[in-house]
Write an enzyme that holds these catalytic residues in place. Structure first.
Site, mmCIF file in Angstrom:
data_model
loop_
_atom_site.group_PDB
_atom_site.id
_atom_site.type_symbol
_atom_site.label_atom_id
_atom_site.label_comp_id
_atom_site.label_asym_id
_atom_site.label_seq_id
_atom_site.Cartn_x
_atom_site.Cartn_y
_atom_site.Cartn_z
ATOM 1 N N ASP A 255 115.473 -2.927 -16.230
ATOM 2 C CA ASP A 255 116.691 -2.452 -16.894
ATOM 3 C C ASP A 255 116.378 -1.266 -17.800
ATOM 4 O O ASP A 255 117.053 -0.239 -17.787
ATOM 5 C CB ASP A 255 117.392 -3.587 -17.666
ATOM 6 N N ASP A 279 114.591 -0.449 -4.047
ATOM 7 C CA ASP A 279 115.744 0.014 -3.281
ATOM 8 C C ASP A 279 116.747 0.683 -4.222
ATOM 9 O O ASP A 279 117.247 1.783 -3.966
ATOM 10 C CB ASP A 279 116.382 -1.207 -2.585
#
Ligand code: NAD
Length: 390
Positions: A255, A279
């Site tokens: 994050d 990804d």
């Protein structure tokens, strides 16, 4: 003379593959292209990826590939996933670099980072259990019987489950790849990314093993206490390339990494991460430097390597000689680097950068106004790049 498998793909694939082939040939490196048709039409006709395609890649050990369409919800599985699994292409490498003249929100920032994504493990391993099936309910019950900490608290008959396997071997292999890449390419820092504060037994393992690999390379830890009590990875000690001790090793939680990348992307260099985080981060990083049109990629494995653009087959533009060939041409540059043809790779990249910076012989998506009538076609942009090299 190198033998390289050339897969035109489908949609706009054959056009950008043709453009890329011209540019790679114009570097002067001698390549014998082994053309293997493997687009959606071929697969629909033959019912599968023709075995000759896999044989060709295995025998040449290297392929340049155009995008291939995956029908949604019907027909064959993704050819890309199939090739990745069959050839054990465990590392997905996505360099993201700012080129002058490419429009992006970050065009005044010098981004030059390389994302190394693990390609075989994690939630993407495909070990999934559908909600509503008896065996899923039984699995949930078994998990809850074994759980020593938290349990699955939602209903067993309405809950789906996806399993996240992360192994020491898989982590060692990819983090070793990232460090090795950093050494060979004169990079300065490797940042390992996951979410170990929440997933202690998978992402915790990932960090422990990342640190052991970093120690084996003699890298300098940003926070030295992370290495306390850990030994260098015994499998790598003595095998690592010289130059590892000039590298710095950092860690970021996923994050925080996302926020850092949109605030100060210029600070990051090589980033190594798991399949799912990778990804997402690879699209984020492509966005930083101008999007899909300029995002190259490589899938590297134990048996072979496949070089391809990040973008798909963009079928609505098929046959129009309109789409931007840059991402695949830059993938061709990665291929030349992989072959050890560093000077040719640099020459090709410089020619691409010069053509983009001039802004004249570029495709519609690189013009400030997408309807600009002076935009050139796919082949004309490739020819301009070839002229620069000459
Ligand atoms: P896409 O990347 O093909 O296209 C999305 C949009 O991005 C296009 O409509 C176009 O506006 C733009 N775009 C993409 N490439 C461009 C280029 N070179 N130049 C200019 N504009 C470009 O994504 P999609 O529409 O989601 O996927 C189409 C098909 O491609 C799907 O079947 C998908 O599964 C497949 N796909 C294949 C690969 C691969 O072979 N590696 C990768 C991604 C998607």
């Amino acid at each position: 003379m190198y033998n390289v498998t050339l897969i035109p793909g489908d949609g706009t694939g054959p056009e950008i593959v043709e453009a890329t082939r011209k540019c790679v040939d114009a570097t002067g490196v001698k390549i014998k292209w082994d053309v293997q048709e493997c687009g959606i039409e071929v697969i629909e006709k033959e019912g599968r990826v023709p075995p000759r395609v896999l044989e060709s890649i295995k025998s040449n050990g290297i392929a340049l590939k155009g995008p291939i369409t995956t029908p949604i919800g019907k027909g064959f599985r993704s050819v890309n996933v199939y090739l990745r699994q069959e050839l054990n292409l465990y590392a997905c490498v996505r360099p993201c670099k700012s080129y002058k003249g490419v429009r992006s929100y970050f065009e005044n920032t010098s981004v030059d980072l390389v994302l190394v994504r693990e390609n075989t493990e994690d939630l993407y391993a495909g070990v999934e259990f559908q909600a509503g099936l008896d065996k899923t309910a039984q699995l949930i019950k078994t998990i809850n019987d074994y759980a020593t900490g938290k349990k699955i608290i939602t209903r067993a008959d309405t809950t789906g489950v996806s399993i996240k396997p992360i192994s020491v071997e898989g982590t060692r292999r990819i983090v070793d790849y990232a460090f090795d890449y950093a050494v060979k390419n004169g990079r300065k820092t490797v940042t390992s990314v996951c979410k170990a504060n929440i997933m202690k037994f998978t992402d915790g393992l990932w960090y422990d093993e990342s640190r052991r690999v970093a120690l084996a390379y003699g890298a300098k830890f940003e926070w030295p206490d992370l290495a306390e009590g850990l030994q260098p990875d015994a499998d790598l000690v003595g095998r690592v390339k010289e130059g590892g001790s000039d590298l710095a090793y950092n860690e970021r939680l996923i994050d925080n990494m996302c926020m850092q990348l949109v605030q100060k992307p210029e600070l990051y260099d090589v980033i190594v991460t798991q399949n799912l985080y990778g990804d997402i981060l690879s699209d984020l990083c492509a966005g930083l430097v101008g999007g899909l049109g300029v995002a190259p990629g490589a899938n590297i494995g134990t048996e072979a390597a496949i070089f391809e653009a990040t973008h798909g087959s963009a079928p609505k533009y098929k046959g129009q000689n309109r789409v931007n060939p840059t991402a695949l041409i830059l993938s061709g540059k990665l291929m030349l680097e992989y072959l050890g043809e560093t000077a040719a790779a640099e020459k090709l990249e410089q020619a691409v950068a010069d053509v983009i910076a001039e802004g004249k012989d570029v495709t519609y998506d690189m013009k400030p106004d997408r309807n600009d009538p002076t935009a050139v076609g796919t082949q004309q942009m490739a020819e301009a790049i070839c002229r620069k090299m000459r």
